[in-house]
Design an enzyme around this catalytic site. Structure first.
Site, PDB file in Angstrom:
ATOM      1  N   CYS A   1       0.904  -1.157   0.000  1.00  0.00           N
ATOM      2  CA  CYS A   1       0.000   0.000   0.000  1.00  0.00           C
ATOM      3  C   CYS A   1       0.933   1.194   0.000  1.00  0.00           C
ATOM      4  CB  CYS A   1      -0.937  -0.031   1.187  1.00  0.00           C
ATOM      5  SG  CYS A   1      -0.154  -0.424   2.772  1.00  0.00           S
TER       6      CYS A   1
ATOM      7  N   ARG B   1      -1.617   3.358  16.071  1.00  0.00           N
ATOM      8  CA  ARG B   1      -2.976   3.098  15.603  1.00  0.00           C
ATOM      9  C   ARG B   1      -3.961   2.934  16.760  1.00  0.00           C
ATOM     10  NH1 ARG B   1      -1.023   4.974  11.894  1.00  0.00           N
ATOM     11  NH2 ARG B   1      -0.407   4.010   9.934  1.00  0.00           N
TER      12      ARG B   1
END
Lengths: 649, 540
Positions: A340, A386
């Site tokens: 990604c 995160r």
């Protein structure tokens, strides 16, 4: 302790946010400790306790004072919502400020895992970290072999500081090629192997995006991909999968990053998979949680909210991407390189979903832990960023791991016999990804964990889960069941996806089934086992007796009848009416809550967020009905009141 | 009637059949008066399809050149395709299916021709009768009586001949007050709560009309229902506005001035055409293959089907709460008293009464509250979700009931004695059946046509397949089972709406696994008992 302004407040009410009309909630005392907020109910019989780890607190919100006190709303990362009513505004301020500080640690040293000390000696603690061995998983895959080798290139994290030290690369990839390739990839995350299929030699490799900009090339990177392709002798091309939407990837080119140009790499097929970025996912989950929290949503409110949040669309995108890769490997026998942007969010999701689909091992309890260890922990998913473990940049927070766990849950819903573990296992892992109770998810990569001496100073979740695995086993799983075999081929038709109330409404007991098939089947399994043992011992006895003499036998006496299975606990919960006026989640706290006590076994007095007696609710049921009657019956616009109007007309 | 006049082509060779979950097959197609029969060529009769024509909801035909394709959409949501060589044959077959699938005359329907070799038509049809029900319920006998005022169906054509009414109300009074209720459906007892002696009574709406008529006899009857109690509740399944508007067409509601001790609660429930359209939209959404999540969720929402499930369960919950928690008797009605009233009284009984939750108990409840009580099955279930015919009297109220029961089963997987397979079977049978149970609109019609003499009873047949239709996890509980009606708790009934997708097969496998585990445990317990029997003397 210096952050605790007020260690104890009395006469605090814990409101039931689902049914605020049912009286003023439960009254008790709120304590703040260094690690937990503890609410102890006054009611002498129960003295029920609700424990909340500070590290699980997502937000603390003080609302405007009302006549009955000052409301304090606490949202937790495990989706629990606590609504306290504190008598004095000053006290509420103190609690609010204390909790704000306690729930936002500034350094790793403050995290709970460094102070969590269950009863285990140092030797046992050290053994906990030996439970899983990633190298054993690679040898299970058949590695190293003539095609793939273990490379020491990243020892001491020299090449990529966010990668693990041990990595598998193509046999023919020389250190200069690897290092060259890593210089052409964001954060030095060069293509490395994460899954290898013995049967057909197809592999899944992962990396970050290439620094291709508009026209840059890198010979070593091209050689690296060539090496991956050549490590699959039966295939004349490979897939390069960019999990981002095309537009995002193109935008990255302006920043000197981007994606592979098919012209520059020989025999690659390039594919975008369209998964949105962490910011979109964060906002989407936020919107979905708002829907979960609606006080009395109609079916339409709920479905519209769910649609608008886009959450299930994103889950479907991740699953679809995983299926694409699994198909390439299993059906086409083609290797895949996945990336990604940085290769630690979407790439982790997609690779691990593909692994779950491809390999039945990853659908077992142990295999699933290995998978998370491999594709998430070792490959450097930034858990601390995160999951907001430390106070920091809120733009870094994103429910990437939640989405992976949900993808697995959606698969479990579709294949109830395919997974060795149950929903409870996923929910428990989710809880501890955020709780900071165990060291596994601390920091953002392997290097940080080594620097923090995590394996030397903390406990491991995997060992805890393994010890308690009986609680997490799916009773429907059989290793030889057709669903447990081979590759899973799920449907991703939209109607297959469901809202995961078991996670997002985990603490709203009113919305869950009142009886558990899983627990019942577990009881049956246990009983079956006992019966098997009895049978064996009887048979042994008989053969002994028959050898001795020919005695005539008398009437039967069964040791345990199959109907003697008592599940009163479950039946007790049946006795709770809902609030049928508007379709609220009711207070109905009458479910025996096991998850919490399982999650934190060292506190046997852990929160049992349920009252076991139905007595009080009997009362409230009646009270509810009478107080609602005026609302619904013969209201001013009702037929009867029109009588006057009609007769004057 | 001669079916053969509708069959111009009875047999076609070399037809290809495509159906869900099975590989395509080539073979012979045969049309009879009631069935479509397909046998795969050279398969030794192994793979066959026998489809009751009554279960066909819509037929679509497409011809190209010398062959044609017929798409058959069934009322159980199955979609079949037949590729037929020869255009004329194709058109003939399509015509036959179309005509024979919607025969108007009940006595032409298959249940009158169904003669399985292993069964004989006997005297007893059905599981219970109102008389039997009353004589067994000793606890009723003091306050209630069995009236045969309707023995010739003259007082109320849609009621059965025998009805339970308050003991102090005589037949003469009943005759009078029946005129004050739409269709003569005067208030009758449908459930007696043993724990506190409270009752659920149902009826149709009172014919109050624009002039606000009253009926002393009706008031007397209702007064008798709550004798000894301070009040009763009326749950009107319409909104108060709707109830008000009903007066313009001669209907109405129980006004405060005449029924002072009754409190009225209005809960608007969707019925009739709106419900049918909701089903059509949902089925359409389930068939959407665009793979677009937003589109699916918006179509699901737009169909409103789950909203109807939510309303039905919460209204039933309210009814049960009035009786069980609040301890008062309740009168339920909407307008005709043949749809929503039955829906919520049935659900409330499942919630409160453990006796309704066994396999027999549930079937008996359906027989009493739907078949005998006069739900117009014939009108409501003439067509399902695929039909192109204009919606007339069709309405999937019974299907909504089954969906609600499925939701209960999901929430209380141990409390109901029957399985999802039973609900699915009922959902098929109610639209097309070998049995006579769901024929006609009322007991009177069934009597006139001799349904009870000339057809077999579905419920009796289901009880013969107990292994298939019982819930292996059943653990009876005396307690009420209060469903959650929160949106998160209600789900699309995949087993029905997505029945023909491969994913449902995986869920069925899980159910098989459960059944297997329970049976294995029971088998072991028996073996242990057997082996224990022998050495027990010695060890004692």
């Amino acid at each position: 302790m210096e952050h605790i302004r007020l260690p104890k407040v009395e006469h605090v009410a814990l409101l039931d946010r689902a049914a605020p009309r049912r009286g003023s909630g439960r009254v008790g005392t709120l304590y703040l400790t260094a690690t937990h907020s503890i609410f102890v109910e006054n009611e002498a019989a129960a003295r029920k306790e609700t424990w909340v780890l500070h590290s699980l607190v997502y937000s603390v919100e003080k609302q405007a004072p009302t006549a009955s006190g000052c409301p304090l709303l606490i949202h937790c990362k495990n989706f629990r919502v606590l609504h306290f009513m504190i008598p004095q505004e000053q006290e509420c301020d103190d609690i609010h400020l204390s909790l704000l500080r306690l729930s936002q640690p500034e350094s790793y040293e403050e995290l709970y895992c460094f102070s969590y000390k269950p009863n285990a000696d140092e030797k046992e603690r050290r053994q906990e970290w030996d439970l899983l061995d990633l190298m054993a998983d690679f040898s299970r895959m058949g590695l190293p072999n003539s095609l793939w080798k273990l490379s020491p290139v990243n020892h001491h994290y020299k090449v990529s500081d966010t990668y693990p030290a041990e990595l598998f690369v193509p046999e023919c990839a020389t250190p200069p090629v690897i290092v060259g390739s890593s210089k052409f990839r964001s954060r030095g995350r060069f293509p490395a192997l994460t899954y290898y299929s013995k049967d057909n030699h197809a592999a899944i490799c992962r990396s970050s995006q290439p620094l291709s900009g508009f026209s840059a090339r890198c010979l070593e990177d091209e050689q690296m991909l060539e090496a991956i392709l050549r490590s699959n002798p039966h295939s004349d091309f490979m897939y390069v999968v960019d999990t981002r939407p095309k537009l995002n990837a193109i935008a990255n080119r302006a920043a000197g990053k981007g994606y592979e140009n098919e012209d520059n790499y020989s025999n690659i097929k390039f594919q975008f998979l369209g998964i949105e970025n962490i910011h979109v996912m964060r906002n989407s989950q936020q919107k979905m949680l708002e829907v979960c929290e609606l006080r009395s949503p109609s079916m339409s409110d709920f479905l519209e909210g769910l649609e608008n949040s886009g959450w299930l669309k994103h889950i479907k995108a991740v699953l679809d991407a995983g299926i694409f890769i699994a198909k390439a490997v299993a059906e086409e026998g083609v290797s895949v390189l996945v990336h990604c942007s940085d290769g630690w969010d979407r790439t982790a999701q997609v690779c691990s979903v593909a692994c779950v689909l491809l390999d039945p091992y990853y659908r077992t309890l142990r295999g699933f832990m290995v998978l998370i260890e491999k594709d998430w922990i070792a490959f450097g998913h930034k858990f601390s960023h995160r999951c907001n473990h430390l106070t920091g940049d809120s733009k870094e927070v994103s429910p990437i791991m939640d989405q992976f766990l949900e993808c697995v849950w959606q698969l479990m819903e579709q294949f109830p016999c395919a997974f060795e573990f149950s929903e409870r296992f996923l929910v428990t892992i989710h809880n501890h990804v955020y709780s900071c109770q165990f060291g596994n998810f601390i920091g953002n990569n392997q290097r940080e964990r080594i620097e923090l001496s995590v394996p030397e100073r903390t406990h491991s979740l995997w060992s805890y889960l393994w010890t308690n695995r009986a609680d997490y086993v799916n009773p429907l799983y059989r290793a030889n069941h057709s669903q447990s075999q081979g590759v899973l081929r799920p449907s991703t038709a939209p109607h297959i996806f469901r809202f995961w109330r078991g996670l997002y409404n985990r603490f709203d007991h009113g919305v869950h089934p009142r009886q558990s098939v899983e627990d019942y089947l577990r009881a049956i399994q246990e009983e079956t086992q006992q019966l098997e043992e009895q049978l064996a011992s009887h048979k042994q006895k008989i053969s002994q007796l028959e050898q001795e003499s020919g005695i005539t036998w008398k009437a039967p006496l069964c040791d345990k009848s199959p109907t003697g299975r008592s599940l009163d606990t479950n039946l007790g919960v049946a006795n709770t009416p809902q609030d049928y006026t508007a379709g609220f989640i009711t207070s109905s706290p009458h479910q025996l809550e096991t998850p919490d006590s399982i999650l934190l076994p060292h506190n046997s007095n852990q929160s049992k967020d349920s009252s076991l007696s139905n007595g009080s609710d009997q009362e409230s049921g009646i009270a509810d009905l009478s107080c609602r009657s005026p609302l619904s019956e013969d209201s001013p616009r009702g037929p009867d009141s029109d009588e006057a109007a009609y007769s004057t007309a | 009637m001669e079916f053969s006049e509708h069959i111009r082509t009875a047999n076609v060779e070399d037809v290809e059949l495509r159906q869900p979950l099975q590989p395509a097959g080539r073979g012979t197609l045969c049309i009879t008066g009631h069935h479509l029969l397909f046998s795969v060529r050279g398969d030794g009769g192994g793979r066959q399809l026998l489809l009751l024509l009554r279960s066909v909801d819509a037929v679509e035909k497409r011809t190209s050149g010398s062959s044609g394709t017929i798409t058959i959409k069934c009322k159980d949501l199955r979609v079949l395709q037949l590729d037929i060589p020869g255009m004329e044959q194709c058109l003939n077959i399509a015509h036959s299916i179309e005509t024979l699938s919607c025969l108007d005359r009940v006595s032409d329907m298959f249940p009158f021709f169904y003669r399985p070799v292993d069964l004989r038509l006997q005297g007893c049809w059905g599981l219970s009768s109102p008389e039997g029900h009353f004589s067994q319920a000793q606890e009723l006998h003091q306050k209630w009586r069995l009236s045969s005022v309707n023995k010739d169906y003259l007082v109320c054509p849609s009621y059965p001949p025998a009805l339970i009414v308050p003991a102090c109300i005589d037949d003469k009074t009943l005759r009078k007050l029946a005129k004050f209720r739409q269709g003569g459906r005067f208030p009758v007892l449908c459930y007696y709560h043993r724990k506190n002696g409270m009752a659920i009574v149902r009826s149709s709406q009172p014919l109050m009309g624009a002039n606000r008529k009253c009926c002393t006899e009706d008031e007397q009857l209702l007064e008798a229902v709550i004798e000894g109690s301070d009040k009763g509740y009326i749950i009107d399944t319409r909104s108060s506005q709707q109830a008000q508007q009903a007066r313009m067409t001669g209907g109405g509601f129980e006004s405060k001035s005449c029924y002072g001790r009754w409190k009225r609660l209005h809960r608007q429930m969707e019925r009739g055409k709106a419900l049918q359209e909701s089903l059509i939209k949902l089925v359409e959404a389930c068939g959407d293959e665009s793979h677009n999540m937003d589109r699916w969720l918006s179509k699901l929402e737009n169909s409103k089907w789950l909203s109807h499930v939510q309303t039905a369960l919460s209204t039933a919950g309210l009814l049960a709460e009035c009786v069980e928690r609040d301890g008062h008797s309740v009168l339920v009605h909407g307008s005709e008293g043949t749809d929503c009233s039955l829906l919520i009284s049935t659900l409330a009984q499942l919630i409160m009464d453990p006796r309704c939750r066994t396999l027999e108990g549930f079937l008996t409840l359906l027989e009493r509250e739907w078949v005998q009580a006069g739900h117009p099955f014939q009108q409501r279930c003439a067509h399902s979700a695929y039909s192109h015919a204009r919606v007339q009297q069709e309405s999937p109220v019974f299907l909504l009931l089954l969906d609600c029961v499925w939701q209960l089963w999901r929430q209380f997987p141990l409390a109901l004695g029957f399985s999802e397979a039973l609900l699915l079977r009922l959902a098929s049978e109610v639209y097309a059946s070998d049995y006579g149970t769901f024929l006609c609109n009322s007991d009177q019609e069934r009597c006139l046509l001799g349904v009870k003499e000339k057809t077999y009873c579905l419920f009796q047949a289901l009880l013969r397949d107990r292994d298939l239709y019982s819930n292996p996890l059943y653990e009876p509980t005396e307690l009420a089972i209060w469903p959650s009606v929160h949106p998160q708790s209600l789900q699309l009934w995949r087993g029905f709406f997505l029945r023909w997708t491969p994913q449902v097969r995986q869920l069925e496998e899980a159910q098989e696994e459960i059944r297997h585990m329970v049976m294995e445990c029971a088998r072991l317990a028996l073996s242990v008992r057997d082996t224990a029997a022998r050495p027990s003397e010695n060890s004692s």
